[in-house]
Design an enzyme around this catalytic site. Sequence first.
Site, PDB file in Angstrom:
ATOM      1  N   HIS A 174      -7.360  -8.407  -2.434  1.00  0.00           N
ATOM      2  CA  HIS A 174      -8.667  -7.803  -2.140  1.00  0.00           C
ATOM      3  C   HIS A 174      -8.616  -6.313  -2.413  1.00  0.00           C
ATOM      4  CE1 HIS A 174      -6.290  -7.431   1.575  1.00  0.00           C
ATOM      5  NE2 HIS A 174      -6.910  -6.264   1.708  1.00  0.00           N
ATOM      6  N   TYR A 225       0.847  -1.203   0.000  1.00  0.00           N
ATOM      7  CA  TYR A 225       0.000   0.000   0.000  1.00  0.00           C
ATOM      8  C   TYR A 225       0.876   1.244   0.000  1.00  0.00           C
ATOM      9  CZ  TYR A 225      -4.143  -2.723   1.350  1.00  0.00           C
ATOM     10  OH  TYR A 225      -5.192  -3.615   1.383  1.00  0.00           O
ATOM     11  N   TYR A 259      -0.745 -10.171   0.384  1.00  0.00           N
ATOM     12  CA  TYR A 259       0.380  -9.611   1.160  1.00  0.00           C
ATOM     13  C   TYR A 259       0.410 -10.206   2.567  1.00  0.00           C
ATOM     14  CZ  TYR A 259      -3.244  -6.395   2.960  1.00  0.00           C
ATOM     15  OH  TYR A 259      -4.371  -5.858   3.509  1.00  0.00           O
ATOM     16  N   ARG A 297      -2.823 -12.184   3.615  1.00  0.00           N
ATOM     17  CA  ARG A 297      -4.141 -11.729   3.155  1.00  0.00           C
ATOM     18  C   ARG A 297      -4.293 -12.028   1.668  1.00  0.00           C
ATOM     19  NH1 ARG A 297      -7.682  -8.114   4.686  1.00  0.00           N
ATOM     20  NH2 ARG A 297      -8.879  -9.955   4.149  1.00  0.00           N
ATOM     21  N   HIS A 308     -10.478  -2.778  -0.917  1.00  0.00           N
ATOM     22  CA  HIS A 308     -11.315  -2.229   0.161  1.00  0.00           C
ATOM     23  C   HIS A 308     -12.329  -1.243  -0.422  1.00  0.00           C
ATOM     24  CE1 HIS A 308      -8.732  -3.538   3.605  1.00  0.00           C
ATOM     25  NE2 HIS A 308      -7.784  -3.512   2.676  1.00  0.00           N
TER      26      HIS A 308
END
Length: 223
Positions: free
Chosen positions: A157, A107, A146, A154, A159
């Site tokens: 995905h 991120y 990640y 995870r 968000h």
Amino acid sequence: MAIYSIDDLSRREILRMSAVLAASAASLSIASVASAATLPRTPGQILGPFYPLKELPRNADLTSVPGRSGRAAGQILNVMGRVLNVSGEPVRGATLEVWQANSYGRYTHPSDTNPAPLDPNFDGCAVLMTDLQGHYRFKTIKPAAYPAGANLIRPAHIHFQVSGRNDRLVTQMYFEGDPHNDKDPFLNSAARKELLTTQLRDPSSEFEPDSKVVTFDIVLYNG
Ligand SMILES: [Fe+2]
């Protein structure tokens, strides 16, 4: 020729009217069930630690960064769907905030300690609005899975935070077939995780031929 007394006729008429009333009641009942038919609400998910700190750009193309000529690394992905209420009515003017990791699983957030590289051509967030029919659409890249702690990876995905006039939903969209889906505690916390899982499809002619498409409808309670 049968001869009926007045009492017999009355009884027969009452029985016939009862049958008619019962049938009417049944059809009314079916109609009321139909009008009350509900779509399943989209399950909520955690906001997560990487909600963007900066103001989200109003930009439906996340594959480039304003002022830069490069293109984000990774599989181009067209995400689209509708925001609806449980009666199936479109939620027009709903705000969708979206944020995600890049194609390396990182991120653009100062608290992300994943050593995976940043992508200078990908900021990974945007704010969108639904149209009159509740549609939304944006272009991005498929995020990577990640690490999130010692024993957790995870799955890929995206968000979402969706704000209608009456409801706000925080959730995450996943990809069918991701090998990390089965062990993810957040996806598996959803009672109906299939409502959060999308299927990668090949594009129609309106999209870039090497891109993929997913559809993710989001159901709020009132809208
Ligand atoms: Fe995340």
